[in-house]
Design an enzyme around this catalytic site. Structure first.
Site, mmCIF file in Angstrom:
data_model
loop_
_atom_site.group_PDB
_atom_site.id
_atom_site.type_symbol
_atom_site.label_atom_id
_atom_site.label_comp_id
_atom_site.label_asym_id
_atom_site.label_seq_id
_atom_site.Cartn_x
_atom_site.Cartn_y
_atom_site.Cartn_z
ATOM 1 N N GLU A 78 -17.869 17.444 -7.391
ATOM 2 C CA GLU A 78 -16.714 16.793 -8.022
ATOM 3 C C GLU A 78 -15.949 15.956 -6.988
ATOM 4 O OE1 GLU A 78 -15.391 19.800 -11.554
ATOM 5 O OE2 GLU A 78 -14.664 20.397 -9.590
ATOM 6 N N ASP A 116 -5.899 18.729 -9.183
ATOM 7 C CA ASP A 116 -6.236 17.672 -8.219
ATOM 8 C C ASP A 116 -5.174 16.580 -8.036
ATOM 9 O OD1 ASP A 116 -8.436 19.007 -9.195
ATOM 10 O OD2 ASP A 116 -9.607 17.223 -9.627
HETATM 11 C C1 FRU Z 1 -11.736 19.234 -10.095
HETATM 12 C C2 FRU Z 1 -11.843 18.902 -11.562
HETATM 13 C C3 FRU Z 1 -12.343 17.479 -11.740
HETATM 14 C C4 FRU Z 1 -11.813 17.118 -13.088
HETATM 15 C C5 FRU Z 1 -10.479 17.815 -13.108
HETATM 16 C C6 FRU Z 1 -10.069 18.319 -14.465
HETATM 17 O O1 FRU Z 1 -10.835 20.233 -9.805
HETATM 18 O O2 FRU Z 1 -12.667 19.844 -12.204
HETATM 19 O O3 FRU Z 1 -13.741 17.344 -11.624
HETATM 20 O O4 FRU Z 1 -11.703 15.733 -13.250
HETATM 21 O O5 FRU Z 1 -10.587 18.907 -12.217
HETATM 22 O O6 FRU Z 1 -8.775 18.811 -14.448
#
Ligand code: FRU
Length: 539
Positions: free
Chosen positions: A248, A67
């Site tokens: 998320e 992300d």
């Molecule tokens: C989304 C996610 C988020 C988390 C991060 C962990 O892709 O699963 O929810 O904070 O990636 O790397």
């Protein structure tokens, strides 16, 4: 007695591992943690011409990325932080890596901003960053305005179980270095999955507002704060829209309808994984109002349907830039061009994953209804090199190569207007060569715009990869308007002026460069096509 206790702990830990790995993202790296290697990415030699290396999309020099995090504009620079594994090419040891840009197009790689905390087994999960102009946090030193990152601490206990809470880190040197706040975490909740805080300053109420996800409850929560440290619960939202997966990476922001600042609506963006329209991970919008305490969706805008931000497989975890100057007025975001379904095994090395091109988000009235529109940022024009224009080409039953006009390549932009005529299926084949091709087309019977990557090149690394993604779309007067960005390993399609978007990764051979028109079941025509080769952003 002891045996039962240990058995119980063992079973609980095993259960946790099973549940978490079902998200397909717990793969640890093979290298062990070594703080000296944390900035290895800045000194490792990379060519940026490796097979599948995107030429105009942001990628880390080496290693795993997911992300985008902490997107913020500060003193003339766009900051892009992102989920990063400093020690390997798969998910693990999550840290925030950092890059900066003056034009949203060319990026300079920086040292890791917030590293994994080995001592407290604290992984630095996703979050946002704000510019604390009034030094509400007290982190400022009187000279430089503090930049504050609000992220999720993902802690692992000794028994292997994990929990999540929201934490702060701040920089008083313009993002060059960050210090973790000693009072971390600043916000806890009674759910082991509680993550991805996204904070904005709301002028009207003179407060910070955070939106944060309760993934397994398909909910987001809103909190308010005067100082980024103490948070008051305001309300929650959800379950609503698409809920066949965890929620998320939420984001909440105002957008002026048709550019009229007197008529502002609020967009709440929430991601879902799996259960998205194209399979696996994806992004949905809710449009409505923010009354200072809660988000109220406007059902007349969605018509009760899910508003998908992107109908392709590879656009996830997008968030918008904070603090872009008012005179600019754009809300701009990038998304992670990947999908948790196969993210850890896409065939690239020594890095994995790319961010999408930056897109501005608009609300515009189309046929009497408010629609969310996304447009590639104008800054990308700086990459345009050789330009070609062709007009009036009839395509009847079959394919028509555009090589004779000098139109082919691996990294380019096209803007085209096509007319359906009496064809049933028509469009482009990009990155064509041998038996490889990626179709970007329209099917008139099913009224769908689609990207078919079933024969796009390397597809066998995962069962779910060789897919066709579709978006419902009606043509107006039989016309299809497409803006397409093709890179060494991706296609991004903006149709009908940004109302419908499809993003997909592809892994074609380097010699697959042809661009074709095709038409099936009748004759269609190309009214006009502008083509630009795009320069690489890496020198
Ligand atoms: C989304 C996610 C988020 C988390 C991060 C962990 O892709 O699963 O929810 O904070 O990636 O790397």
């Amino acid at each position: 007695m002891y045996v039962t206790k240990y058995l119980l702990v063992f079973i609980l830990s095993a259960l946790f591992v099973i549940i978490y790995t079902s998200c397909d993202q717990v793969e640890q790296t093979d290298s062990s943690f070594d703080a000296n290697l944390i900035n290895q990415h800045l000194v490792t030699d990379v060519s940026f011409t490796e097979q599948y290396r995107p030429q105009f999309h942001y990628t880390p020099r080496i290693n795993w990325m997911n992300d985008p995090n902490g997107l913020v504009y500060y003193e003339g620079k766009y900051h892009l932080f992102h989920q990063y594994n400093p020690f390997g090419n798969r998910w693990g040891y999550m840290s925030w890596n950092h890059a900066v840009s003056e034009d949203l197009v060319h990026w300079q790689h920086k040292p890791v901003a917030i590293p994994y905390g080995k001592k407290e087994e604290e992984a630095i999960f996703s979050g946002s960053a704000v510019v604390d102009h009034n030094n509400t946090s007290g982190f400022g030193n009187g000279q430089r305005v503090p930049l504050v990152a609000i992220y999720t601490s993902h802690y692992t206990r000794e028994d292997g179980s994990t929990w999540q809470a929201q934490s702060l880190a701040y920089s008083i040197d313009g993002g060059e270095s960050f210090v973790k706040y000693e009072g971390n975490p600043v916000l806890k909740y009674d759910d082991p999955d509680f993550r991805d805080p996204n904070v904005i300053w709301i002028d009207k109420t003179g407060q910070w507002v955070m939106v944060v996800a309760l993934p397994r409850q398909h909910k987001v929560q809103f909190y308010a704060s005067d100082n980024l440290i103490d948070w008051e619960f305001l309300s929650d939202f959800g379950p609503d829209g698409a809920i066949d997966g965890i929620w998320e990476c939420p984001d909440l922001f105002p957008v002026a309808v048709d550019g009229d600042s007197q008529n502002t609506r609020w967009i709440l963006h929430v991601d879902i994984n799996p259960g998205a329209i194209a399979g696996g991970s994806g992004s949905q919008f809710f449009v409505g109002d923010w009354d200072g305490r809660q988000f109220i969706p406007d059902e007349t805008i969605s018509g009760g349907d899910v508003i998908w931000a992107d109908y392709g497989t590879d656009f996830y975890a997008a968030i918008t830039w904070n603090n872009i100057p008012e005179e600019d007025g754009r809300r701009i975001w990038v998304g992670w061009m990947n999908n948790w379904m196969y993210a850890n095994i896409i065939p690239t090395s020594p890095w994995r994953s790319a961010q999408s091109i930056p897109r501005s988000i608009h609300l515009e009235t189309v046929d009497g209804n408010i629609k969310v529109i996304q447009r590639p940022v104008e800054e990308l024009h700086a990459l345009r090199s050789e330009h070609r224009r062709i007009e009036d080409i009839a395509v009847s039953g079959g394919t028509h190569s555009l090589s004779e006009y000098g139109i082919y390549g691996k990294s380019y932009e096209i803007i085209a207007e096509l007319s359906i005529g009496d064809a049933q299926d028509f469009g482009f084949e990009v990155r064509k060569g041998g038996n490889e091709k990626t179709r970007i087309g329209y099917n008139s019977q099913r009224e769908v715009l689609y990207v078919d990557r079933t024969q796009s090149g390397e597809v066998d690394f995962h069962d779910g990869f060789a897919s066709v993604s579709e978006a419902p779309m009606k043509l107006k007067d039989g016309k299809l308007i497409l803006q397409i960005f093709v890179d060494w390993s991706s296609v991004e399609v903006f149709a009908q002026n940004g109302t419908t978007i499809l993003t997909k990764r592809i892994f074609p051979g380097p010699e697959s460069e042809e661009l074709m028109l095709y038409s099936e079941g009748g004759e269609s025509s190309l009214i006009r096509l502008d083509f630009w080769n795009l320069k690489s952003i890496w020198n």
